[in-house]
Design a protein around this motif. Structure first.
Motif, PDB file in Angstrom:
ATOM      1  N   ALA A   1       0.864  -1.181   0.000  1.00 60.24           N
ATOM      2  CA  ALA A   1       0.000   0.000   0.000  1.00 60.24           C
ATOM      3  C   ALA A   1       0.903   1.233   0.000  1.00 60.24           C
ATOM      4  O   ALA A   1       2.005   1.204   0.543  1.00 60.24           O
ATOM      5  N   ASP A   2       0.416   2.296  -0.616  1.00 60.77           N
ATOM      6  CA  ASP A   2       1.206   3.521  -0.693  1.00 60.77           C
ATOM      7  C   ASP A   2       1.313   4.242   0.647  1.00 60.77           C
ATOM      8  O   ASP A   2       2.274   4.954   0.894  1.00 60.77           O
ATOM      9  N   PHE A   3       0.306   4.090   1.496  1.00 58.53           N
ATOM     10  CA  PHE A   3       0.274   4.799   2.762  1.00 58.53           C
ATOM     11  C   PHE A   3      -0.080   3.842   3.893  1.00 58.53           C
ATOM     12  O   PHE A   3      -0.950   2.987   3.746  1.00 58.53           O
ATOM     13  N   ALA A   4       0.577   4.013   5.024  1.00 57.62           N
ATOM     14  CA  ALA A   4       0.331   3.152   6.180  1.00 57.62           C
ATOM     15  C   ALA A   4      -1.122   3.241   6.639  1.00 57.62           C
ATOM     16  O   ALA A   4      -1.754   2.222   6.927  1.00 57.62           O
TER      17      ALA A   4
ATOM     18  N   TYR B   1      -3.720   0.173   7.164  1.00 55.12           N
ATOM     19  CA  TYR B   1      -4.328  -0.113   8.466  1.00 55.12           C
ATOM     20  C   TYR B   1      -5.852  -0.085   8.385  1.00 55.12           C
ATOM     21  O   TYR B   1      -6.530  -0.915   8.998  1.00 55.12           O
ATOM     22  N   ALA B   2      -6.392   0.878   7.648  1.00 56.06           N
ATOM     23  CA  ALA B   2      -7.845   0.978   7.518  1.00 56.06           C
ATOM     24  C   ALA B   2      -8.417  -0.253   6.824  1.00 56.06           C
ATOM     25  O   ALA B   2      -9.427  -0.815   7.261  1.00 56.06           O
TER      26      ALA B   2
ATOM     27  N   VAL C   1     -13.053  -1.530  -0.747  1.00 58.76           N
ATOM     28  CA  VAL C   1     -13.186  -0.202  -1.359  1.00 58.76           C
ATOM     29  C   VAL C   1     -11.967   0.659  -1.017  1.00 58.76           C
ATOM     30  O   VAL C   1     -11.397   1.326  -1.880  1.00 58.76           O
ATOM     31  N   ILE C   2     -11.560   0.634   0.234  1.00 52.51           N
ATOM     32  CA  ILE C   2     -10.400   1.423   0.660  1.00 52.51           C
ATOM     33  C   ILE C   2      -9.135   0.970  -0.055  1.00 52.51           C
ATOM     34  O   ILE C   2      -8.363   1.781  -0.569  1.00 52.51           O
ATOM     35  N   LEU C   3      -8.926  -0.331  -0.105  1.00 46.64           N
ATOM     36  CA  LEU C   3      -7.669  -0.848  -0.637  1.00 46.64           C
ATOM     37  C   LEU C   3      -7.611  -0.831  -2.159  1.00 46.64           C
ATOM     38  O   LEU C   3      -6.570  -0.525  -2.743  1.00 46.64           O
TER      39      LEU C   3
END
Length: 108
Positions: A53-56, A60-61, A100-102
């Motif tokens: 993922a580009d952002f931690a 996490y989400a 959706v988030i990922l």
């Protein structure tokens, strides 16, 4: 597929580590439970850094949905309480949200 397996590893490492503290504080087990519990929580943290993922925060989400499903698996397999249909519906909604988030398209 590797990302999903990494999330599953992270979830069970976190649940196992947290359960060790639960066993010590709530079930009166030996403080020695904290040693494998701490190691398990370290494994959890390491596993989440392996997610692509580009952002931690996004990793996490998205992990939250997997954690919820794994927690219900723990509830059933370890604690002997079978999840009900509301547990299953809630977990499905959370997994949908995690997807959706990922995997949602991101603008440039």
């Amino acid at each position: 597929m590797r990302g999903i397996l990494t999330y599953i590893l992270a979830a069970f490492a976190e649940i196992g580590g947290c359960f060790a503290f639960w066993a010590w504080l709530r079930l009166g087990r030996s403080p020695l439970w904290l040693m494998p519990g701490t190691a398990s929580l370290a494994l959890f943290a390491w596993a989440l850094t392996r997610v692509d993922a580009d952002f931690a925060g996004r990793a996490y989400a998205a992990y939250g949905g997997v954690y919820i499903l794994a927690s219900l698996g723990w509830l059933w397999a370890v604690e002997g309480a079978r999840p009900d249909r509301w547990d299953a519906l809630g977990a499905a909604l959370c997994l949908l949200g995690a997807a959706v988030i990922l995997f949602g398209p991101r603008g440039a």
